[in-house]
Motif scaffolding. Structure first.
Motif, short mmCIF file in Angstrom:
data_model
loop_
_atom_site.label_atom_id
_atom_site.label_comp_id
_atom_site.label_asym_id
_atom_site.label_seq_id
_atom_site.Cartn_x
_atom_site.Cartn_y
_atom_site.Cartn_z
N LYS A 170 -62.24 17.15 18.30
CA LYS A 170 -63.11 17.56 19.40
C LYS A 170 -62.34 18.47 20.35
O LYS A 170 -61.35 18.06 20.95
CB LYS A 170 -63.65 16.34 20.15
CG LYS A 170 -64.74 15.62 19.37
CD LYS A 170 -65.47 14.64 20.27
CE LYS A 170 -65.20 13.22 19.81
NZ LYS A 170 -65.51 12.22 20.82
N GLY A 175 -62.30 21.11 23.60
CA GLY A 175 -62.95 21.56 24.83
C GLY A 175 -62.45 22.93 25.24
O GLY A 175 -61.27 23.24 25.05
N ILE A 178 -62.59 14.56 24.74
CA ILE A 178 -62.18 15.60 23.80
C ILE A 178 -60.75 15.29 23.33
O ILE A 178 -60.02 14.56 24.01
CB ILE A 178 -62.23 17.02 24.42
CG1 ILE A 178 -61.45 17.07 25.74
CG2 ILE A 178 -63.67 17.47 24.63
CD1 ILE A 178 -61.32 18.46 26.35
#
Ligand code: ARG
Length: 231
Positions: free
Chosen positions: A13, A15, A71
Motif C-alpha cells: 500500500k 501513499g 499505508i
C-alpha cells in the motif's frame, strides 16, 4: 485432495500526494498515476514480488498514515529530513533535489531569496518549502494544499513568489510554455528524496533498499530517470 490455491500476490500500500509533476500526477486520459516516483515504486514492487496499490492523500497526511499503518510506504518527492526521520525510516536516497523560487515572468525585482524579505510567498503545506519560507524575514507565508494551487495564486497576483522543489517548478513552467512564470536564482537548499516507511516495518525498508540497488544495477533506474528527466 484439496485443489491447489493460487497464491495471491501481497499488496504494497503506497501513499502519495499526486499533484507533484513530474514525480506523481494523474494522467488526464487514463486517470492513472504517472511520473518518476510512480514508475519507480512500480518497478520496486515488481522486484519485491508484490502488487503496488497507490492511494492519493494530502502531503501532511502521509507520515500519520504510515504511523497508523494505513499505508506501507510513502513515495511523494519527500525530502529526507532529521525531523521526519524521528517519526519514520527512509530508504536510501533516490533523487537529488533542492528548493527554488518562481516569480511572474515579467518580474525583474525578485532575483534571489534575499529579495523575498517582506514579500508574500506561496508554499505547499507541510513541505520543506514551507519550512524554509517561514525563515525569510518579514515574509507573509500562504500555505496551500498542493503546488498547483500555489502556482495559481502566483498567476492570480495574490503572492509575489512560490517556493517549491526545483524540478517541479521547472516542469510546471515548461508545461505552461514559460508564459506566466520563471524560476530565478540559485537553489536555496540541497535535498534528497527517500521513500518513507514505518519504523515498525524494518523488513520492508530492507526489501525496498535491495530493490533500489537491483534497479540501479540492471539499468531500470536509469531508464526511468531518462524517461522523465532526460533531455
Ligand atoms: N520535497 C518537499 C518536501 O519533502 C516537497 C514534497 C512535496 N511532494 C508532493 N508530492 N506534493 O517537503
Amino acid at each position: 485432495a484439496k485443489p491447489a490455491e493460487t497464491p495471491k500476490a501481497k499488496v504494497l500500500k503506497v501513499g502519495s500526494e499526486t499533484t507533484f509533476a513530474p514525480f506523481e500526477f494523474q494522467d488526464e486520459k487514463s486517470k492513472e498515476y504517472v511520473g518518476f516516483d510512480m514508475d519507480l515504486i512500480r518497478a520496486i514492487g515488481k522486484e519485491m514480488g508484490v502488487e503496488v496499490q497507490i492511494q492519493s492523500m494530502g502531503f501532511d497526511g502521509l507520515i500519520p498514515a504510515l504511523e497508523a499503518g494505513n499505508i506501507d510506504v510513502a513515495i511523494s518527492g519527500m525530502t529526507i529530513t532529521a525531523e521526519r526521520a524521528k517519526k519514520v525510516d527512509f530508504s536510501t536516497p533516490y533523487y537529488k533535489s533542492g528548493l527554488s523560487m518562481v516569480v511572474k515572468v515579467d518580474n525583474d525585482t525578485l532575483k534571489t531569496f534575499k529579495d523575498l524579505e517582506g514579500k508574500r510567498i506561496a508554499v505547499q503545506i507541510g513541505t520543506t518549502g514551507a519550512m524554509e519560507a517561514k525563515k525569510i524575514k518579514d515574509a507573509t507565508i500562504r500555505e496551500f494544499n498542493n503546488a498547483p494551487e500555489a502556482f495559481m495564486e502566483l498567476k492570480a497576483g495574490g503572492v509575489d513568489a512560490v517556493v517549491n522543489d526545483l524540478p517541479v517548478n521547472e516542469y510546471y513552467i515548461a508545461q505552461a510554455g514559460g508564459k506566466d512564470a520563471k524560476v530565478v536564482g540559485e537553489p536555496l537548499t540541497s535535498e534528497e528524496y527517500g521513500i518513507a516507511i514505518s519504523k515498525k516495518n524494518t523488513e520492508t525498508t530492507e526489501k525496498v533498499n535491495k530493490a533500489i540497488e537491483a534497479l540501479k544495477k540492471n539499468g531500470e533506474y536509469e531508464r526511468i530517470y531518462m524517461k522523465w528527466f532526460g533531455k
